[in-house]
Design an enzyme around this catalytic site. Structure first.
Site, PDB file in Angstrom:
ATOM      1  N   CYS A  10       0.775  -1.171   0.026  1.00 25.69           N
ATOM      2  CA  CYS A  10       0.006   0.127   0.176  1.00 25.69           C
ATOM      3  C   CYS A  10       0.945   1.225  -0.123  1.00 25.69           C
ATOM      4  CB  CYS A  10      -0.967  -0.021   1.333  1.00 25.69           C
ATOM      5  SG  CYS A  10      -1.793   1.352   1.370  1.00 25.69           S
ATOM      6  N   SER A  11       0.654   2.251  -0.945  1.00 27.18           N
ATOM      7  CA  SER A  11       1.484   3.380  -1.205  1.00 27.18           C
ATOM      8  C   SER A  11       1.296   4.010   0.275  1.00 27.18           C
ATOM      9  CB  SER A  11       1.007   4.138  -2.240  1.00 27.18           C
ATOM     10  OG  SER A  11      -0.140   4.548  -2.174  1.00 27.18           O
TER      11      SER A  11
END
Length: 113
Positions: A10-11
């Protein structure tokens, strides 16, 4: 010690990790997809966040849409779904003492470190 519930894919979670690393503070990274939190742990986190269990759910995940969307679920049923499918847990979560935030936006993390 600060706990950071992290999903490396997940960024926002990666951005949150970068933010914590730059503080120089000690923290523990918990890769919650590998080390799924127990129901009791999730209840504690939800209490620290001050939210209802449903607010911790990522409702755009395919699992939620396929299995749970449109159903009237109790808090207990939502907790069970989060334990069974940890991918549904909103991320990242940062806990410091008895306070927690969801790091969306990442700047939320600054509120408790």
């Amino acid at each position: 010690m600060i706990k950071f519930y992290h999903n490396p894919r997940c960024s926002k979670s990666r951005q949150g990790l970068d933010l914590l690393e730059n503080t120089g503070k000690d923290f523990e990274v918990i890769k919650y997809l590998e080390e799924s939190p127990s129901k009791e742990e999730l209840q504690k986190i939800i209490g620290y966040l001050g939210i209802a269990p449903e607010a911790l759910v990522r409702k755009n995940e395919a699992i939620w849409k396929e299995k749970f969307r449109g159903k009237s679920l109790s808090d207990e049923e939502i907790l069970n779904a989060l334990v069974q499918y940890p991918k549904l847990i909103e991320r990242p979560i940062v806990i410091n003492g008895n306070k927690a935030v969801i790091g969306r936006p990442v700047e939320n993390i600054n509120k408790i470190i």
